[in-house]
Design a protein around this motif. Structure first.
Motif, short mmCIF file in Angstrom:
data_model
loop_
_atom_site.label_atom_id
_atom_site.label_comp_id
_atom_site.label_asym_id
_atom_site.label_seq_id
_atom_site.Cartn_x
_atom_site.Cartn_y
_atom_site.Cartn_z
N GLY A 1 0.80 -1.23 0.05
CA GLY A 1 0.14 0.23 -0.05
C GLY A 1 0.86 1.35 0.19
O GLY A 1 0.24 2.30 0.12
N ALA A 2 2.18 1.06 -0.08
CA ALA A 2 2.90 2.24 -0.25
C ALA A 2 2.62 3.10 -1.51
O ALA A 2 2.45 2.67 -2.29
N ALA A 3 3.00 4.41 -1.28
CA ALA A 3 3.12 5.44 -2.44
C ALA A 3 4.37 5.78 -2.89
O ALA A 3 5.33 6.15 -2.08
N LEU A 4 4.76 5.50 -4.01
CA LEU A 4 6.20 5.64 -4.63
C LEU A 4 6.00 6.92 -5.61
O LEU A 4 5.03 6.84 -6.33
N ALA B 1 11.07 -9.73 -11.50
CA ALA B 1 10.97 -8.45 -12.11
C ALA B 1 12.22 -7.32 -11.51
O ALA B 1 12.40 -7.69 -10.29
N ARG B 2 12.64 -6.57 -12.18
CA ARG B 2 13.40 -5.46 -11.99
C ARG B 2 13.24 -4.29 -12.52
O ARG B 2 12.92 -4.43 -13.59
N THR C 1 10.28 -1.27 -7.46
CA THR C 1 9.35 -1.58 -8.46
C THR C 1 7.98 -1.40 -7.80
O THR C 1 7.79 -2.08 -6.83
N ASP C 2 7.01 -0.71 -8.51
CA ASP C 2 5.68 -0.49 -8.05
C ASP C 2 4.81 -1.75 -8.76
O ASP C 2 4.33 -1.56 -9.69
N ALA C 3 4.75 -2.49 -7.73
CA ALA C 3 3.91 -3.68 -8.02
C ALA C 3 2.42 -3.61 -7.97
O ALA C 3 1.90 -4.01 -7.03
N ARG D 1 -0.08 -6.40 -7.23
CA ARG D 1 0.30 -7.02 -6.02
C ARG D 1 -0.07 -6.18 -4.96
O ARG D 1 0.03 -6.43 -3.60
N GLY D 2 -0.31 -4.78 -5.16
CA GLY D 2 -0.64 -3.78 -3.94
C GLY D 2 0.75 -3.61 -3.06
O GLY D 2 0.43 -3.43 -1.84
N LEU D 3 1.75 -3.59 -3.93
CA LEU D 3 2.81 -3.25 -3.00
C LEU D 3 4.11 -2.65 -3.92
O LEU D 3 4.01 -2.58 -5.17
N VAL D 4 4.92 -2.12 -3.16
CA VAL D 4 6.30 -1.52 -3.68
C VAL D 4 7.42 -2.45 -3.07
O VAL D 4 7.55 -2.53 -1.89
#
Length: 135
Positions: free
Chosen positions: A49-52, A72-73, A85-87, A90-93
């Motif tokens: 749930g982080a914001a990048l 992935a990279r 990587t802003d996934a 998957r709802g995560l960074v």
């Protein structure tokens, strides 16, 4: 509780800010992580749930996904450094720990994929340690 972290690539072209809390911290010894890091493992933090936010160099960012895997990279096209990587799916960074310029309040929780570690990755705790380059 929310945390603010900043980071950058080796050459400084890519800079980012991450707002969120790291919930997982793994040291991955799989062959793909060894190849992308050139080392014994990748040290990866996961922030659901982080914001990048990219502060600079977004045009320098490249993305690689290994076919038919979840590997992935995201990296700087100038220096090759791994960056977050802003996934979204998957709802995560996922954040390579080494690209952070701020401290984290979580310690590695596990070594993972030890069954594919390098054969030289044994008893590293017994190897001499130096503060700088040994003479």
């Amino acid at each position: 509780m929310s945390h603010l972290h900043t980071g950058s690539c080796l050459c400084g072209a890519v800079k980012f800010e991450l707002e969120g809390e790291f919930k997982k911290f793994f040291l991955c010894h799989c062959s793909r992580c060894r190849k992308t890091s050139g080392s014994a493992h990748c040290a990866s933090l996961f922030a659901p749930g982080a914001a990048l936010r990219w502060l600079s160099g977004e045009d320098k960012i490249r993305f690689y996904r290994h076919e038919e895997t979840h590997f992935a990279r995201t990296f700087c096209s100038l220096c090759g450094s791994n960056v977050p990587t802003d996934a979204k799916a998957r709802g995560l960074v996922a954040v390579p720990a080494g690209c952070l310029d701020t401290d984290v309040d979580i310690k590695p929780q596990a070594h993972i994929f030890m069954d594919s570690k390098g054969n030289w990755d044994e008893s590293l705790v017994d190897v001499p340690a130096f503060d700088g380059m040994p003479s």
